[in-house]
Design a protein around this motif. Structure first.
Motif, mmCIF file in Angstrom:
data_model
loop_
_atom_site.group_PDB
_atom_site.id
_atom_site.type_symbol
_atom_site.label_atom_id
_atom_site.label_comp_id
_atom_site.label_asym_id
_atom_site.label_seq_id
_atom_site.Cartn_x
_atom_site.Cartn_y
_atom_site.Cartn_z
ATOM 1 N N PHE A 1 0.815 -1.163 0.031
ATOM 2 C CA PHE A 1 -0.090 -0.030 0.121
ATOM 3 C C PHE A 1 0.974 1.126 -0.015
ATOM 4 C CE2 PHE A 1 -2.419 3.416 1.975
ATOM 5 C CZ PHE A 1 -3.714 2.927 1.294
ATOM 6 N N ALA A 2 2.087 1.415 0.801
ATOM 7 C CA ALA A 2 2.664 2.369 0.860
ATOM 8 C C ALA A 2 3.551 2.792 -0.290
ATOM 9 C CB ALA A 2 3.623 2.356 1.934
ATOM 10 N N ALA A 3 4.000 1.640 -1.050
ATOM 11 C CA ALA A 3 4.580 1.749 -2.232
ATOM 12 C C ALA A 3 3.441 2.409 -3.488
ATOM 13 C CB ALA A 3 5.107 0.257 -2.670
ATOM 14 N N MET A 4 2.322 1.726 -3.542
ATOM 15 C CA MET A 4 1.471 2.126 -4.617
ATOM 16 C C MET A 4 1.122 3.741 -4.267
ATOM 17 S SD MET A 4 1.336 -0.070 -6.760
ATOM 18 C CE MET A 4 -0.121 0.708 -7.761
ATOM 19 N N TYR A 5 0.747 4.029 -2.973
ATOM 20 C CA TYR A 5 0.747 5.060 -2.679
ATOM 21 C C TYR A 5 1.790 6.242 -3.268
ATOM 22 C CZ TYR A 5 -0.798 9.404 0.449
ATOM 23 O OH TYR A 5 -1.144 10.518 0.740
ATOM 24 N N LEU A 6 3.002 5.893 -2.700
ATOM 25 C CA LEU A 6 4.044 6.796 -3.042
ATOM 26 C C LEU A 6 4.220 6.815 -4.578
ATOM 27 C CD1 LEU A 6 6.656 8.309 -2.319
ATOM 28 C CD2 LEU A 6 7.878 6.295 -2.373
ATOM 29 N N LEU A 7 4.074 5.939 -5.353
ATOM 30 C CA LEU A 7 4.180 5.956 -6.885
ATOM 31 C C LEU A 7 3.115 6.658 -7.549
ATOM 32 C CD1 LEU A 7 5.431 4.640 -9.314
ATOM 33 C CD2 LEU A 7 3.588 2.962 -9.223
ATOM 34 N N VAL A 8 1.986 6.979 -6.913
ATOM 35 C CA VAL A 8 0.760 7.356 -7.557
ATOM 36 C C VAL A 8 0.887 8.843 -7.205
ATOM 37 C CG1 VAL A 8 -0.903 7.244 -5.708
ATOM 38 C CG2 VAL A 8 -1.621 7.566 -8.015
ATOM 39 N N GLU A 9 1.508 9.232 -5.982
ATOM 40 C CA GLU A 9 1.694 10.525 -5.515
ATOM 41 C C GLU A 9 2.718 11.273 -6.746
ATOM 42 O OE1 GLU A 9 0.384 12.619 -3.134
ATOM 43 O OE2 GLU A 9 -1.246 11.027 -3.096
ATOM 44 N N LEU A 10 3.798 10.480 -7.010
ATOM 45 C CA LEU A 10 4.903 10.684 -7.953
ATOM 46 C C LEU A 10 4.145 11.161 -9.140
ATOM 47 C CD1 LEU A 10 7.884 8.649 -6.927
ATOM 48 C CD2 LEU A 10 7.532 11.248 -6.294
ATOM 49 N N VAL A 11 3.393 10.219 -9.679
ATOM 50 C CA VAL A 11 2.679 10.429 -10.943
ATOM 51 C C VAL A 11 1.701 11.634 -11.010
ATOM 52 C CG1 VAL A 11 1.017 9.353 -12.439
ATOM 53 C CG2 VAL A 11 2.717 8.145 -11.627
ATOM 54 N N MET A 12 0.874 11.904 -9.990
ATOM 55 C CA MET A 12 0.103 12.883 -9.789
ATOM 56 C C MET A 12 1.003 14.406 -9.779
ATOM 57 S SD MET A 12 -3.179 11.853 -7.581
ATOM 58 C CE MET A 12 -2.208 11.644 -6.066
ATOM 59 N N LYS A 13 2.018 14.210 -9.082
ATOM 60 C CA LYS A 13 2.836 15.557 -9.131
ATOM 61 C C LYS A 13 3.457 15.733 -10.581
ATOM 62 C CE LYS A 13 6.621 17.689 -6.511
ATOM 63 N NZ LYS A 13 7.716 17.671 -5.596
ATOM 64 N N TRP A 14 3.841 14.778 -11.244
ATOM 65 C CA TRP A 14 4.091 14.939 -12.669
ATOM 66 C C TRP A 14 3.309 15.509 -13.487
ATOM 67 C CZ3 TRP A 14 2.963 11.016 -16.402
ATOM 68 C CH2 TRP A 14 3.450 11.290 -17.623
ATOM 69 N N ARG A 15 2.009 14.951 -13.385
ATOM 70 C CA ARG A 15 0.839 15.351 -14.194
ATOM 71 C C ARG A 15 0.127 16.597 -13.953
ATOM 72 N NH1 ARG A 15 -1.144 13.043 -19.008
ATOM 73 N NH2 ARG A 15 -3.312 12.951 -17.967
ATOM 74 N N GLY A 16 0.609 17.230 -12.612
ATOM 75 C CA GLY A 16 0.082 18.428 -12.011
ATOM 76 C C GLY A 16 -1.341 18.493 -11.858
ATOM 77 N N TYR A 17 -1.812 17.282 -11.101
ATOM 78 C CA TYR A 17 -3.188 17.289 -10.640
ATOM 79 C C TYR A 17 -3.334 18.330 -9.520
ATOM 80 C CZ TYR A 17 -4.123 13.026 -13.823
ATOM 81 O OH TYR A 17 -4.199 12.423 -14.724
ATOM 82 N N GLN A 18 -4.861 18.648 -9.246
ATOM 83 C CA GLN A 18 -5.070 19.659 -8.373
ATOM 84 C C GLN A 18 -6.438 19.427 -7.916
ATOM 85 O OE1 GLN A 18 -4.397 23.518 -9.813
ATOM 86 N NE2 GLN A 18 -2.253 23.389 -9.473
ATOM 87 N N GLY A 19 -6.713 19.778 -6.658
ATOM 88 C CA GLY A 19 -8.222 20.002 -6.036
ATOM 89 C C GLY A 19 -8.644 18.134 -6.013
ATOM 90 N N GLY A 20 -9.949 18.005 -6.235
ATOM 91 C CA GLY A 20 -10.442 16.919 -5.993
ATOM 92 C C GLY A 20 -10.117 15.611 -6.792
ATOM 93 N N MET A 21 -9.285 16.071 -7.944
ATOM 94 C CA MET A 21 -8.772 15.159 -8.886
ATOM 95 C C MET A 21 -7.721 14.301 -8.241
ATOM 96 S SD MET A 21 -9.402 13.647 -11.802
ATOM 97 C CE MET A 21 -8.433 12.444 -12.666
ATOM 98 N N VAL A 22 -6.947 15.010 -7.449
ATOM 99 C CA VAL A 22 -5.846 14.578 -6.624
ATOM 100 C C VAL A 22 -6.389 13.231 -5.996
ATOM 101 C CG1 VAL A 22 -4.082 14.685 -4.823
ATOM 102 C CG2 VAL A 22 -4.625 16.455 -6.430
ATOM 103 N N THR A 23 -7.496 13.494 -4.964
ATOM 104 C CA THR A 23 -8.068 12.091 -4.320
ATOM 105 C C THR A 23 -8.473 11.265 -5.128
ATOM 106 O OG1 THR A 23 -8.376 13.897 -2.528
ATOM 107 C CG2 THR A 23 -9.451 11.848 -2.381
ATOM 108 N N ALA A 24 -9.307 11.579 -6.227
ATOM 109 C CA ALA A 24 -9.882 10.644 -7.162
ATOM 110 C C ALA A 24 -9.211 9.746 -7.731
ATOM 111 C CB ALA A 24 -10.972 11.462 -8.126
ATOM 112 N N MET A 25 -7.680 10.301 -8.248
ATOM 113 C CA MET A 25 -6.831 9.465 -8.950
ATOM 114 C C MET A 25 -6.196 8.499 -7.888
ATOM 115 S SD MET A 25 -5.117 8.310 -11.689
ATOM 116 C CE MET A 25 -5.402 9.525 -12.993
ATOM 117 N N ARG A 26 -5.778 9.176 -6.775
ATOM 118 C CA ARG A 26 -5.269 8.339 -5.685
ATOM 119 C C ARG A 26 -6.182 7.128 -5.464
ATOM 120 N NH1 ARG A 26 -5.153 11.903 -1.322
ATOM 121 N NH2 ARG A 26 -3.190 12.677 -2.300
#
Length: 307
Positions: free
Chosen positions: A74-99
């Motif tokens: 879970f920690a590995a996938m969480y970290l991975l998706v956080e890095l991907v979202m930062k790269w994609r520039g997600y903001q607001g509710g989309m951050v939580t929805a993608m995660r």
């Protein structure tokens, strides 16, 4: 080809039919999605979790090792998706929805039948999947709800919302009653059985109602990104974690298989209940379920290389 056909006939097609029924019912009667969502959160899901945990046969050794695997994964996938979202520039509710679409996966009505198909009804591997299901029931109803509301309301209010959810009380109660061999009176257990049996149908109809109410402006790149992370990267990370932990044999195979399933219906229920990117979440669940017929078949084939 046998796995492919079985998954298609026994998982994907039945799920698709139920989703289609929900969409059709919405078109005909304009069903209230919020009411369906509350039924899932407060009634059907808690009953299913209680029944499965109460009836399971788990040892402390198996529970501990499976939980360690799950927390690392879970920690590995969480970290991975956080890095991907930062790269994609997600903001607001989309951050939580993608995660949520990546870290919450269908460990109950998809993974449990799949587990029993692949391991031919083995009780040991089923116990592993039940532990994963327990965690995947608890986290969406605690962290998942908190994260959705974090940018909307005070943390105390989010905590108050979480404390009203039955699932956080059902899990320790099931373990306590099973550990102390406390029988559930038949007049109570019969309704629990009826309600838990209705979970899959109600959750899928809820997804169908949400899909039927959408305008279907497909967010192709976001949906496909989520699918890749969940269906391809997810099991690959599972392979790495079991290798690092030195887990072998049937347990390693069962853990990897548990990582290969599509996005959980919980992500849709949370998105609908708290109005957080419900269209994106619904599209991800539907598409990942369809694509999983191919990706899960590949994972099952590769599992034979785990000794």
């Amino acid at each position: 080809m046998t796995y492919f056909t079985h998954i298609l006939l026994n998982n994907v097609i039945p799920l698709t039919i139920m989703i289609a029924l929900g969409a059709g019912l919405y078109r005909a009667f304009k069903l209230d999605i919020k009411t369906l969502s509350k039924l899932n959160f407060y009634l059907f899901s808690p009953a299913l979790v209680f029944k499965m945990l109460y009836e399971s046969e788990l040892t402390m050794s198996l529970l501990g090792q499976t939980l360690i695997f799950f927390l690392i994964y879970f920690a590995a996938m969480y970290l991975l998706v956080e890095l991907v979202m930062k790269w994609r520039g997600y903001q607001g509710g989309m951050v939580t929805a993608m995660r949520n679409s990546v870290i919450f996966y269908n460990s109950a009505n998809y993974a449990i039948p799949l587990n029993q198909l692949v391991f031919v009804g083995d009780a040991f591997t089923l116990s592993i999947q039940i532990i994963i299901m327990m965690m995947q029931s608890l986290l969406p109803n605690t962290y998942g709800i908190y994260s959705v509301n974090a940018h909307k309301q005070d943390p105390k209010q989010s905590l108050k919302t979480i404390m009203t959810l039955p699932i956080i009380y059902v899990i320790p109660l099931a373990f306590l009653m099973r550990g102390l061999h406390i029988p559930v009176p038949e007049p109570i257990y019969a309704p629990i059985n009826y309600i838990s049996n209705a979970f899959i149908a109600t959750a899928l109809i809820t997804l169908g109602v949400q899909l039927g109410s959408m305008k279907w402006q497909l967010r192709f790149s976001d949906v496909m990104l989520s699918n890749v992370l969940r269906l391809l990267i997810g099991p690959a990370v599972g392979f790495v974690v079991v290798w690092l932990m030195g887990i072998q044999g049937a347990m390693a195979q069962a853990l990897v298989l548990s990582c290969a399933v599509p996005t959980s219906l919980s992500s849709v229920l949370i998105a609908v209940e708290y109005d957080n990117e419900p269209e994106f979440s619904s599209q991800v669940v539907f598409s990942s379920t369809i694509f999983s017929i191919f990706t899960v078949t590949i994972v099952i084939y590769l599992m034979k290389f785990i000794s």
